[in-house]
Scaffold this motif. Structure first.
Motif, PDB file in Angstrom:
ATOM      1  N   GLY A 195       0.781  -1.222   0.000  1.00  0.00           N
ATOM      2  CA  GLY A 195       0.000   0.000   0.000  1.00  0.00           C
ATOM      3  C   GLY A 195       0.816   1.276   0.000  1.00  0.00           C
ATOM      4  N   LEU A 196       0.119   2.397  -0.216  1.00  0.00           N
ATOM      5  CA  LEU A 196       0.778   3.701  -0.315  1.00  0.00           C
ATOM      6  C   LEU A 196       1.515   4.093   0.958  1.00  0.00           C
ATOM      7  N   TYR A 218      -2.276   9.438   0.608  1.00  0.00           N
ATOM      8  CA  TYR A 218      -3.522   8.666   0.602  1.00  0.00           C
ATOM      9  C   TYR A 218      -4.656   9.451   1.240  1.00  0.00           C
ATOM     10  N   ASP A 276      -9.430  -1.260   1.334  1.00  0.00           N
ATOM     11  CA  ASP A 276      -8.708  -0.153   0.707  1.00  0.00           C
ATOM     12  C   ASP A 276      -7.980   0.672   1.763  1.00  0.00           C
ATOM     13  N   HIS A 311      -3.835   0.718   2.252  1.00  0.00           N
ATOM     14  CA  HIS A 311      -3.095   1.945   1.935  1.00  0.00           C
ATOM     15  C   HIS A 311      -2.828   2.836   3.139  1.00  0.00           C
ATOM     16  N   PRO A 349      -5.740   3.248  -5.755  1.00  0.00           N
ATOM     17  CA  PRO A 349      -6.112   3.636  -4.386  1.00  0.00           C
ATOM     18  C   PRO A 349      -7.357   4.512  -4.338  1.00  0.00           C
TER      19      PRO A 349
END
Length: 580
Positions: free
Chosen positions: A269-270, A280, A486, A490, A525
């Motif tokens: 993830g980010l 994010y 999600d 992230h 994302p």
């Protein structure tokens, strides 16, 4: 067909604003006249920045004072310093207008523009974190569809289209340069995301002479009032351009991504990137239009899921224990509709608007089907937003590869058609909003409304109220799980194993399916959040309207109030709609 708002696009928008400073410094007239002249010129500059944007937004650009616009797809920029400077200048220009002297309509436009610009300014330093390529929603997936639906209103449109095809290599080259800059900064996509896009590019090339860019061109050309010889010449030119420009552009992109695929430093993830969690947070705010923090969004999601699961349990069994998704309800439902024809379904859905929605404008809607060879790479369905000056002609694409039964088709057409995107778009167009409002993308409002419409459609389907409730709540919970995943991936740093454990705790055990969901979330994302959070924000607003309006509340009054405002951040929708 909504597009992802990004700093790449915002940079062009903000640059146009910067140019506008010179135009309006000495403009005379009252504040409303000045402001309306400003937004009109802003619209003209921005929409003319891309031939695709111009053609899809306006059937007759000359009627809006736009002549001899450059033929271009636009470009991706890596100059974050210029983006930031443009953002500051854009906001300064907007603030030069006295908001208090504007009409209510112009104040709304001002407030939305300010929100849009502030969001773009916050995202501007993260330009290289953006991603123009993604499975299902990336440029490589959307561009062929946009080209195949490029309408020929005149012979000059045909000439422009064919010249635009020759610009594809340089456009894709700018995307590849952007990806190379991402790679050099340690921000390149996960290798498996690159593999998916590489495979998609190859599948597009492999269609060869069966590619729909050939057939769609001939279909559009058939309606043109031209001699047969001229049509034949155009068909030959189109064929040459596809072979000489389109396919080579996709081949170069594929080869460039292949060379870069191992350079990504993060397959998760980010939040694993430098400042990734902050990026994010900003992306979620931009994509959803919600001002809530990530923890608040998690709490909102969990609360709605708990309510949905509780409602399901009451129907399934009064003594049911635990909380799990009913997987049987997500299996193919078979044949439920007397007439599963898409046009008949749309007409049926439109008829059901009468009691609870404002009257829809009269429009024409054509149903088209995604080419079988591309079904794997495109969304289950999508609505093509019509030109501002041609709102009566609408197109919905159906991807039969993703619609296993007629109930899925029914609810999907509610999402894309009535009371979803088609109705929302054409109704808002009938309100004659400020032109610039048509260019401001608020995915949470747009996709949230369509998801809200899809959820309502279960109760329009020919099933019992109990069955409709079970299926609607089940679908809502599934979307809630995607939203939590999600944010988990992230914002909290979930790995694939974490995601598998999370979904299994809700009774979803198919590891292959979970891995596909994980890959999609990694590549795009906050995409799921604009659907689910947008939907839940509408539910929350409805509760607030019910409390504020009391006996004056009605479904039609609520729907009219939020639809009249149009795409906007939810705080502004609340402020302007719930005062009614």
């Amino acid at each position: 067909m909504s597009k992802k708002r990004s700093a790449i696009i915002a940079s062009l928008f903000l640059a146009a604003l910067f140019v506008s400073v010179v135009l309006f410094r000495h403009f005379s007239g009252n504040e409303n006249q000045r402001f309306e002249a400003y937004t009109k010129e802003l619209f003209r500059q921005e929409v003319a920045g891309s031939t695709i944007s111009l053609h899809y937004t306006l059937k007759n650009p000359k009627s809006y004072g736009i002549e001899q616009a450059p033929i271009t797809f636009g470009y991706c920029t890596t100059d974050t310093t210029a983006i930031c400077a443009s953002a500051e200048n854009a906001i300064a220009l907007l603030h030069s207008f006295d908001r208090n002297r504007l009409s209510k309509k112009n104040r709304l436009t001002y407030d939305i523009l300010e929100n849009y610009m502030v969001s773009a300014r916050a995202l501007a330093p993260y330009g290289l974190y953006e991603e123009p390529l993604a499975p299902l929603t990336g440029t490589q997936a959307q561009l062929p569809v946009l080209l195949s639906e490029y309408q020929f209103y005149s012979q000059s449109d045909i000439d422009t289209y064919l010249e635009l095809l020759t610009k594809t290599p340089e456009y894709f080259h700018s995307i590849l340069e952007f990806e190379q800059a991402k790679s050099a900064s340690g921000l390149f996509m996960a290798s498996y995301s690159a593999d998916a896009i590489i495979a998609e590019c190859q599948a597009f090339i492999d269609m060869g002479d069966q590619n729909y860019l050939y057939s769609s061109f001939e279909e559009r050309l058939a309606n043109a009032e031209l001699p047969d010889e001229a049509k034949k010449s155009y068909i030959e030119t189109n064929s040459e351009h596809i072979k000489n420009y389109i396919f080579p552009a996709y081949a170069e992109l594929k080869e460039g991504l292949t060379a870069l695929r191992e350079t990504g430093k993060n397959n998760n993830g980010l939040c694993h990137l430098p400042d990734g969690r902050k990026f994010y947070e900003l992306t979620v705010a931009s994509e959803t239009g919600s001002s809530r923090t990530i923890p608040e969004l998690q709490q909102l999601t969990q609360g709605q899921m708990f309510k949905d699961l509780t409602d399901m349990q009451k129907i399934l069994s009064p003594t049911a224990e635990g909380a799990s998704v009913s997987s049987d309800l997500f299996k193919t439902q078979g044949t439920l509709l007397e007439n599963p024809d898409p046009t008949a379904i749309l007409n049926d859905l439109q008829d059901k608007l009468t009691d609870n929605f404002p009257k829809p404008p009269k429009v024409n809607t054509e149903i088209k089907y995604v080419q079988k060879s591309m079904e794997e790479y495109l969304s289950p369905a999508f609505y093509m937003i019509p030109a501002i000056d041609n709102p009566a002609d609408n197109v919905i694409y159906i991807n039969q590869g993703h619609l296993p039964d007629d109930l899925s088709l029914f609810t999907t057409l509610a999402h894309e058609g009535y009371p979803g995107h088609l109705y929302q778009t054409t109704y808002y167009a009938s309100r004659k909003p400020d032109l610039i409002r048509n260019l401001l993308n608020y995915g949470g409002y747009v996709e949230g409304w369509a998801t809200y419409s899809e959820m309502m459609s279960y109760y329009y389907a020919p099933v019992s109220k109990e069955q409709a409730t079970l299926m609607q709540k089940n679908t809502s919970v599934i979307l809630g799980l995607y939203a939590l995943a999600d944010m988990g991936i992230h914002y909290e740093g979930w790995t694939l194993l974490d995601a598998v454990s999370f979904f299994r705790s809700y009774g979803i055990t198919d590891t292959d399916t979970i891995e596909k969901i994980y890959d999609l979330i990694i590549a795009d994302p906050a995409n799921y959040l604009k659907y689910y959070i947008g939907y839940v924000e509408f539910l929350e607003m409805k509760k607030e309207a019910l409390e504020a309006w009391g006996d004056d509340f009605s479904q039609k009054k609520f729907h009219k109030a939020v639809l009249d405002i149009g795409p906007a951040p939810f705080d502004l929708v609340r402020e302007y709609a719930l005062k009614k």
